[in-house]
Write a protein that holds these residues in place. Sequence first.
Motif, mmCIF file in Angstrom:
data_model
loop_
_atom_site.group_PDB
_atom_site.id
_atom_site.type_symbol
_atom_site.label_atom_id
_atom_site.label_comp_id
_atom_site.label_asym_id
_atom_site.label_seq_id
_atom_site.Cartn_x
_atom_site.Cartn_y
_atom_site.Cartn_z
ATOM 1 N N PRO A 116 0.838 -1.206 0.000
ATOM 2 C CA PRO A 116 0.000 0.000 0.000
ATOM 3 C C PRO A 116 0.869 1.252 0.000
ATOM 4 N N SER A 117 0.400 2.272 -0.683
ATOM 5 C CA SER A 117 1.171 3.516 -0.704
ATOM 6 C C SER A 117 0.973 4.259 0.618
ATOM 7 N N LYS A 118 1.919 5.123 0.918
ATOM 8 C CA LYS A 118 1.862 5.878 2.170
ATOM 9 C C LYS A 118 0.574 6.681 2.252
ATOM 10 N N GLY A 119 -0.067 6.615 3.395
ATOM 11 C CA GLY A 119 -1.294 7.370 3.597
ATOM 12 C C GLY A 119 -2.536 6.715 3.021
ATOM 13 N N GLU A 120 -2.377 5.617 2.292
ATOM 14 C CA GLU A 120 -3.531 4.921 1.699
ATOM 15 C C GLU A 120 -4.347 4.253 2.802
ATOM 16 N N GLN A 121 -5.651 4.392 2.727
ATOM 17 C CA GLN A 121 -6.546 3.712 3.663
ATOM 18 C C GLN A 121 -6.568 2.233 3.303
ATOM 19 N N VAL A 122 -6.212 1.382 4.275
ATOM 20 C CA VAL A 122 -6.201 -0.053 4.018
ATOM 21 C C VAL A 122 -7.045 -0.778 5.048
ATOM 22 N N ASN A 123 -7.502 -1.924 4.655
ATOM 23 C CA ASN A 123 -8.244 -2.794 5.544
ATOM 24 C C ASN A 123 -7.260 -3.381 6.554
ATOM 25 N N ASP A 124 -7.608 -3.386 7.821
ATOM 26 C CA ASP A 124 -6.713 -3.913 8.855
ATOM 27 C C ASP A 124 -6.715 -5.433 8.929
ATOM 28 N N ALA A 125 -7.547 -6.080 8.174
ATOM 29 C CA ALA A 125 -7.598 -7.547 8.183
ATOM 30 C C ALA A 125 -6.424 -8.105 7.381
ATOM 31 N N LYS A 126 -5.979 -9.286 7.757
ATOM 32 C CA LYS A 126 -4.908 -9.954 7.023
ATOM 33 C C LYS A 126 -5.359 -10.200 5.580
ATOM 34 N N SER A 127 -4.383 -10.172 4.662
ATOM 35 C CA SER A 127 -4.678 -10.471 3.264
ATOM 36 C C SER A 127 -3.662 -11.486 2.757
ATOM 37 N N TYR A 128 -4.002 -12.120 1.655
ATOM 38 C CA TYR A 128 -3.174 -13.179 1.071
ATOM 39 C C TYR A 128 -3.016 -12.916 -0.427
ATOM 40 N N PRO A 129 -2.201 -11.934 -0.790
ATOM 41 C CA PRO A 129 -2.110 -11.568 -2.208
ATOM 42 C C PRO A 129 -1.486 -12.677 -3.051
ATOM 43 N N TYR A 130 -2.182 -12.996 -4.124
ATOM 44 C CA TYR A 130 -1.654 -13.937 -5.107
ATOM 45 C C TYR A 130 -2.168 -13.541 -6.474
ATOM 46 N N LEU A 131 -1.511 -14.064 -7.487
ATOM 47 C CA LEU A 131 -1.854 -13.749 -8.873
ATOM 48 C C LEU A 131 -1.801 -15.043 -9.674
ATOM 49 N N VAL A 132 -2.771 -15.222 -10.556
ATOM 50 C CA VAL A 132 -2.780 -16.381 -11.452
ATOM 51 C C VAL A 132 -2.921 -15.860 -12.873
ATOM 52 N N ILE A 133 -2.046 -16.355 -13.739
ATOM 53 C CA ILE A 133 -2.176 -16.030 -15.158
ATOM 54 C C ILE A 133 -2.459 -17.300 -15.937
ATOM 55 N N LYS A 134 -3.035 -17.109 -17.101
ATOM 56 C CA LYS A 134 -3.293 -18.216 -18.024
ATOM 57 C C LYS A 134 -2.611 -17.891 -19.342
ATOM 58 N N THR A 135 -1.894 -18.868 -19.871
ATOM 59 C CA THR A 135 -1.246 -18.735 -21.162
ATOM 60 C C THR A 135 -1.420 -20.052 -21.905
ATOM 61 N N LYS A 136 -0.992 -20.082 -23.147
ATOM 62 C CA LYS A 136 -1.106 -21.331 -23.905
ATOM 63 C C LYS A 136 -0.198 -22.392 -23.297
ATOM 64 N N TYR A 137 -0.621 -23.647 -23.404
ATOM 65 C CA TYR A 137 0.169 -24.744 -22.856
ATOM 66 C C TYR A 137 1.417 -24.959 -23.703
ATOM 67 N N LEU A 138 2.551 -24.981 -23.046
ATOM 68 C CA LEU A 138 3.827 -25.303 -23.671
ATOM 69 C C LEU A 138 4.512 -26.317 -22.768
ATOM 70 N N GLU A 139 5.101 -27.307 -23.349
ATOM 71 C CA GLU A 139 5.767 -28.338 -22.554
ATOM 72 C C GLU A 139 7.171 -27.867 -22.189
#
Length: 145
Positions: A116-139
């Motif tokens: 979070p940037s300085k001064g940004e209002q954030v939720n005080d609850a724990k978070s679990y950031p993750y990212l999923v991408i999809k691309t063409k299958y390559l072996e």
Amino acid sequence: MLMEKRIFLMGKRMLWIWFTVLVISAASGCGLEKMDEQKLEDLSYTILEEKEIPQEFLAIIEEKKEQIFKLTYTDEENLYIAVGYGVQQTGGYSISVNQCYLTENAIYFDTTLIGPSKGEQVNDAKSYPYLVIKTKYLEKNVVFE
């Protein structure tokens, strides 16, 4: 008797030395593929929302989300690449994809956790950031940077 014991120990030591040389020789040339990091092309991908992630993969992510993880999943048509940054004490985090490209031997995937940037209002609850991408299958193996 003492001489026999000394010869036996010298024999064990020589056997150990030969074993070590054999292992090092095998690891340095036989069977290990050299990773080529030279980019052939950028891969096109889509960042997925939670509802777009295959249920089986999402279940694995849910199990691992409290720790840092790097995962791949395929349905033989698509390749899904996920990276998670574990538990964070607040909300307000995001993840950027720096690179996703193909080399001769592998797919390279690099991300950054953005707090979070300085001064940004954030939720005080724990978070679990993750990212999923999809691309063409390559072996190919995926290398997380």
